[in-house]
Each structure stands twice: as C-alpha cells, then as structure tokens.
Design a protein around this motif. Sequence first.
Motif, short mmCIF file in Angstrom:
data_model
loop_
_atom_site.label_atom_id
_atom_site.label_comp_id
_atom_site.label_asym_id
_atom_site.label_seq_id
_atom_site.Cartn_x
_atom_site.Cartn_y
_atom_site.Cartn_z
N MET A 81 0.84 -1.19 0.00
CA MET A 81 0.00 0.00 0.00
C MET A 81 0.88 1.24 0.00
O MET A 81 1.65 1.45 0.95
CB MET A 81 -0.93 -0.01 1.22
N LEU A 84 -0.64 6.21 1.15
CA LEU A 84 -1.80 5.93 2.00
C LEU A 84 -2.53 7.22 2.38
O LEU A 84 -1.92 8.27 2.57
CB LEU A 84 -1.37 5.18 3.25
N ASP A 88 -8.03 5.19 3.98
CA ASP A 88 -7.62 3.80 3.88
C ASP A 88 -7.63 3.11 5.25
O ASP A 88 -7.39 1.90 5.34
CB ASP A 88 -6.21 3.68 3.28
N VAL A 120 -4.27 5.22 9.28
CA VAL A 120 -3.52 6.26 8.58
C VAL A 120 -3.90 7.61 9.17
O VAL A 120 -5.06 8.03 9.09
CB VAL A 120 -3.81 6.24 7.07
#
Length: 122
Positions: A81, A84, A88, A120
């Motif tokens: 990922m 970010l 998310d 995040v």
Amino acid sequence: QLQASGGGLVQAGDSLRISCAASGRTFSLSGVGWFRQAPGKEREFVAGSRWWSDTTYYADSVKGRFSISRDNAKNTVYLQMNSLKPEDTAVYYCVADFTKVPLGTTEHYDYWGQGTEVTVSS
C-alpha cells in the motif's frame, strides 16, 4: 487457514505492506484477495489475484496505489500500500477460495483471515 499480519499506524503518504500466510490445501486454491472494513462502514473489496497466475483486480479507490502479489513458495499473499490516505484506515482481511477470485462482498468464500488493522493519520 489464513494469518494476516503487518498492520500498524502510519502517516498519510506513507507506505505499508501487509501479509497473509496461508496453510493447508494451498495447492488447490483458485484465488486470493483483500477486503477491508472501516469503522461504521460496510466491508469492501480491495484487491484480488489468481493463486497460480499474475491476473489481478483492484477497487477503483486503490488502483495505482495498492499492489497485490503472491509468493507461492511461501504460501503468502502481500498487499503493498503506497500513498496511504486517512480513508484507507480499516481492518484488512485476507480471503482465499478454491473456485474463484474473491471480488464481491456478498459471496461466500472458503477462508477468511482474522484481519490486521491499518490506521492512517492525517
């Protein structure tokens, strides 16, 4: 069985890779995938892959930022990922099935992992 790991707290713009170790009849798997569920929201599809080929599928919200991959020798699925965003933030679940690639949220799949939490911060 599926065992997810690698979640944690990161800042917006950071990268994180989460993993999912599979055990048991992995040679019979058809597809694997990642779903996520944010607080107060329904579970949603993130990414999927065929177990024995490089065919992959992504939700529009993560396309170009996330990448699903497999190491068949290690029976492990990864979700890389990048870039970010706070949106998310979710618990990420790995999924595996003997007959199809996990893509829809309303279908039955053979195995679900326990989930790993990704947060995040902005």
